[in-house]
Design a protein around this motif. Sequence first.
Motif, short mmCIF file in Angstrom:
data_model
loop_
_atom_site.label_atom_id
_atom_site.label_comp_id
_atom_site.label_asym_id
_atom_site.label_seq_id
_atom_site.Cartn_x
_atom_site.Cartn_y
_atom_site.Cartn_z
N PHE A 166 -7.67 -8.42 6.27
CA PHE A 166 -6.30 -8.38 6.07
C PHE A 166 -6.05 -9.99 6.07
O PHE A 166 -6.13 -10.52 7.11
CB PHE A 166 -5.47 -7.57 7.00
N ARG A 167 -5.32 -10.72 5.19
CA ARG A 167 -5.13 -12.17 5.06
C ARG A 167 -3.72 -12.42 5.03
O ARG A 167 -3.30 -13.40 5.55
CB ARG A 167 -5.81 -12.82 3.80
N ASP A 168 -2.81 -11.52 4.23
CA ASP A 168 -1.57 -11.90 4.01
C ASP A 168 -0.64 -10.81 3.47
O ASP A 168 -0.83 -10.10 2.65
CB ASP A 168 -1.47 -13.11 2.77
N ALA A 169 0.44 -10.64 4.44
CA ALA A 169 1.34 -9.39 4.45
C ALA A 169 1.91 -9.36 3.18
O ALA A 169 2.50 -8.32 2.65
CB ALA A 169 2.23 -9.50 5.64
N ARG A 170 2.23 -10.62 2.34
CA ARG A 170 2.97 -10.61 1.27
C ARG A 170 2.23 -9.75 0.16
O ARG A 170 3.00 -9.42 -0.88
CB ARG A 170 3.29 -11.97 0.80
N GLU A 171 1.15 -10.06 0.16
CA GLU A 171 0.26 -8.80 -0.94
C GLU A 171 0.92 -7.34 -0.88
O GLU A 171 0.83 -6.84 -2.12
CB GLU A 171 -1.30 -8.84 -0.45
N PHE A 172 1.33 -7.03 0.04
CA PHE A 172 1.83 -5.59 0.09
C PHE A 172 3.32 -5.58 0.18
O PHE A 172 3.99 -4.27 0.29
CB PHE A 172 1.54 -4.92 1.43
N LYS A 173 4.02 -6.56 -0.22
CA LYS A 173 5.59 -6.48 -0.64
C LYS A 173 5.83 -5.23 -1.62
O LYS A 173 5.33 -5.17 -2.66
CB LYS A 173 6.15 -8.05 -1.13
N GLY A 174 6.76 -4.44 -1.03
CA GLY A 174 7.33 -3.28 -2.02
C GLY A 174 6.46 -2.18 -2.19
O GLY A 174 6.67 -1.21 -2.68
N LYS A 175 5.38 -2.30 -1.35
CA LYS A 175 4.06 -1.08 -1.25
C LYS A 175 4.53 -0.01 -0.07
O LYS A 175 4.97 -0.49 0.80
CB LYS A 175 2.70 -1.79 -1.10
N GLU A 176 3.99 1.04 -0.54
CA GLU A 176 4.09 2.21 0.29
C GLU A 176 2.55 2.22 1.29
O GLU A 176 1.67 2.09 0.34
CB GLU A 176 4.32 3.45 -0.24
N LEU A 177 2.50 1.93 2.44
CA LEU A 177 1.19 1.86 3.11
C LEU A 177 0.86 3.07 4.00
O LEU A 177 1.59 3.34 4.79
CB LEU A 177 1.12 0.56 3.70
N LEU A 178 -0.58 3.24 4.13
CA LEU A 178 -1.17 4.20 5.32
C LEU A 178 -1.67 2.89 6.19
O LEU A 178 -2.90 2.30 5.71
CB LEU A 178 -1.99 5.22 4.70
N VAL A 179 -1.50 3.03 7.49
CA VAL A 179 -2.01 2.20 8.32
C VAL A 179 -2.92 3.30 9.14
O VAL A 179 -2.12 4.18 10.03
CB VAL A 179 -1.11 1.40 9.11
N ILE A 180 -4.09 3.31 9.34
CA ILE A 180 -4.77 4.04 10.32
C ILE A 180 -5.41 3.32 11.51
O ILE A 180 -5.75 2.15 11.48
CB ILE A 180 -6.19 4.63 9.63
N GLY A 181 -4.85 3.79 12.63
CA GLY A 181 -5.22 3.39 13.99
C GLY A 181 -3.82 3.17 14.96
O GLY A 181 -2.69 3.29 14.53
N SER A 182 -4.27 2.96 16.17
CA SER A 182 -3.01 2.98 17.11
C SER A 182 -3.10 1.97 18.16
O SER A 182 -2.35 1.76 19.10
CB SER A 182 -2.89 4.19 17.62
N ILE B 58 0.10 -5.40 12.48
CA ILE B 58 -0.18 -5.34 11.02
C ILE B 58 0.97 -4.74 10.19
O ILE B 58 1.58 -4.84 9.26
CB ILE B 58 -1.47 -5.19 10.41
N SER B 59 1.47 -3.45 10.79
CA SER B 59 2.50 -2.68 10.47
C SER B 59 3.87 -3.27 10.42
O SER B 59 4.62 -3.43 9.51
CB SER B 59 2.68 -1.33 11.22
N LEU B 60 4.06 -4.22 11.56
CA LEU B 60 5.13 -4.79 11.78
C LEU B 60 5.18 -6.03 10.67
O LEU B 60 6.24 -6.34 10.00
CB LEU B 60 5.16 -5.57 13.23
N GLN B 61 4.14 -6.96 10.81
CA GLN B 61 3.99 -7.80 9.70
C GLN B 61 4.46 -7.59 8.13
O GLN B 61 5.02 -8.20 7.51
CB GLN B 61 2.46 -8.28 9.60
N CYS B 62 3.60 -6.32 7.80
CA CYS B 62 4.15 -5.82 6.49
C CYS B 62 5.49 -5.48 6.43
O CYS B 62 6.09 -5.81 5.37
CB CYS B 62 2.93 -4.56 6.13
N VAL B 63 6.08 -4.95 7.29
CA VAL B 63 7.54 -4.76 7.20
C VAL B 63 8.35 -6.01 7.02
O VAL B 63 9.32 -6.15 6.33
CB VAL B 63 8.02 -3.85 8.59
#
Lengths: 445, 445
Positions: free
Chosen positions: A189-205, A212-217
Amino acid sequence: MTRICLIGAGPSGMSMLYHLAKMEEQGKCIPDVVCYEKQSNCGGLWNFDWRTGVDEHGEPIHGSMYRHLWTNLAKECFELPDYTFDHHFGKSIPSFTTREVTLDYLSGRWKTVNATKFVRLNTIVKNVVYNPDEDNFTVWARDQVEDKDLPSEQFSHIVVATGHFSVPNMPYFKGVETFPGRVLHSHDFRDAREFKGKELLVIGSSFSAEDISLQCVKFGAKSIVCSSRSGPMGFKWPEEIKEKPLLERIEGQTVFFKDGTFTEVDAIIYCTGYKHTFSFLPDNLRLQTENTLYPPNLYKGIVWIKTGNNKLMYIGMQNQYYTMTMFDVQSFWACRVILGEKTLPERDIMETDMSRWIQKLERVTSIPDGIDFQTEYVMDLCGDSGYQHNLDVKDIFQDLNRKRKESIITYKDNVFKSKFTGTVSCKHHKPFMSVFDDSYDAIVN
Amino acid sequence: MTRICLIGAGPSGMSMLYHLAKMEEQGKCIPDVVCYEKQSNCGGLWNFDWRTGVDEHGEPIHGSMYRHLWTNLAKECFELPDYTFDHHFGKSIPSFTTREVTLDYLSGRWKTVNATKFVRLNTIVKNVVYNPDEDNFTVWARDQVEDKDLPSEQFSHIVVATGHFSVPNMPYFKGVETFPGRVLHSHDFRDAREFKGKELLVIGSSFSAEDISLQCVKFGAKSIVCSSRSGPMGFKWPEEIKEKPLLERIEGQTVFFKDGTFTEVDAIIYCTGYKHTFSFLPDNLRLQTENTLYPPNLYKGIVWIKTGNNKLMYIGMQNQYYTMTMFDVQSFWACRVILGEKTLPERDIMETDMSRWIQKLERVTSIPDGIDFQTEYVMDLCGDSGYQHNLDVKDIFQDLNRKRKESIITYKDNVFKSKFTGTVSCKHHKPFMSVFDDSYDAIVN
């Protein structure tokens, strides 16, 4: 003859070189030391690498750093008492720092004693062998820029400081090979902007999943489903983030969870942690462990007891609440042992000591317990090595953990008070979730 | 005692095992052979791996295969004369096959003689040393599933068949570290659907650049800019694809070219080729070469002449027009040498032979020249080894190359005639650009 091979010039390795260089500056006779570093810069994980996968020489990329990473610890949790943030920056800066700021601070300390002079950059260790007859180690290394094997060298001591957040743990889920979008590990994972507008599955807790979840939001992801085996993280998430039980299977873009629910996603990010991996070491020298607060077979969490000569050491191999300060006292302790200023006890006493810690660890069942455990471990090393400062910042850690539980969205807006200078950090000019430029200039100036 | 260590169970390595197993079946006494394979299956690059970066053991991923890959050669260019497509499938199939179909065909041949029995899967070679006194090699390997070093073993011969399309060549362009979207090498490209609706920069002008650009358009990319140092590929592209000179720099999402033009893109795909990399070999055994039709220091393109004993060999290290059939005759030639059925000439004769080929190579300046050169090389090996079939399919290659130049969009819709069976391939049910399901069933049934 004492001769040290140090592997890795990240925060742990550089702490060891700092102490050696400082001792030298103070007029002590220090042994020959060679530090092999695979990357082209000191700083380990704190370097940002635009590449993923393998580097320009075909070796696995070390770094897991992403562009907009902020520390998930207040800097008061890892401030080095002999080189404070106030001293380095000449003013108060916010409690939660960013990658550029953190690396700048760390390297500022190394520079005071020119500790980088021992480092051979772009050099990988290929193999290490223990020679029982000579009671020493042979090391084979390779200069990646010259693309040449180096002549093998002999060392009395090996110190492994290569970190353990580089080799992804990435379990298989049924159907993942059919998923049409990107599947990546947080390591890549390098840059959250890659995932702008995307629906994501994040595995892990754990920390990566949360951050990374917060970054992406923050950078515009449309929605995030977090799935984990160990149950929900339970934070008060922004509305874009939902928690689900463990992923069961994948069919095309659809991901199915253990509770029978399912959804469509555009990308899958594994935040499933890392493996302790030392491909340059043979089995008899290789630490094999889960990510734990007290790895097995390491006296004081440092000395590999299985070769019997106690001349192979590991720095920073613990799961971490304490980071920079723990690496620093571990390195100082190791230096004193290697220099003969400190004698190790007999094997049975070392084993009893390790057993005592491992028994204590069994009673650790929560984050607050873990903080207390590691505080005790760090303070034990301080006492045992004659480290000049009291590194106990347990209260800051516990306070931070409470604030994080209260609000995962705003906890990085808090300020904390330095134990060593008494300074209370200044606030960021805007809340974390609204700061999109977190360059050095934006944070410090 | 003759004992062969073969490294890699892809098409090249499996061809060698096929010939050995076949000789054994014919009643010959064959030497002991151990084939080490890093992946969990035979087939090398033809395996699809959903992972990118490193595998579950932390080793670099071997494969560069993407989901919807079709061969860019008609199958008549790589058909094996003793195991034809007609024989394997029991019917005529289209000329351009897909990854599943190709792997199925190749493995069908291995299975006829149970050639996989020699392969140790999930096993990496860590180091090889030549012992001049014993005139043999010591090999250190590691069982990745058991996570254990294996006892070192001695071999009289080493055959390296690890391929050279695994380690990305990925040059730096100014500003790439600031690019906010995904930056990947074709090695990590898995599924064109990830880029649906996206604007892409593809760097490079060889087969990967051409094929990945078309793939992405086929699966819905919005636009593609192809940038290359060596000038435009010059095909009649679909309107979504434009060609530009070499990339000069990157600023945020904007990419600037040498001619002063610029555009914004969402992702950057490096199709900049691969490096010959053999991290498990020391310098004295390590082939160092560009991707060329005649790598240096390999007699007949196979025997490493620098150890002097001629017992280290490389298979498939050439740049390739011929593929499976070239690997096959190389393997057959190597088997005959190792078994003592064929004697190598004196060193000076070998050097003269290599010089002759390298001089000839200097006159190769186009794809048709390259096809002619490699045809001559393959035919030389056929003659020299007593290979039972005539592998010259130059005419098919040249015809294919003309059709490719005429229309890059439709050339995979053409059919060709097998040299060995006379069968003319059947047509796909739809043109290449409209076939979105290219599973085994869709193509074969």
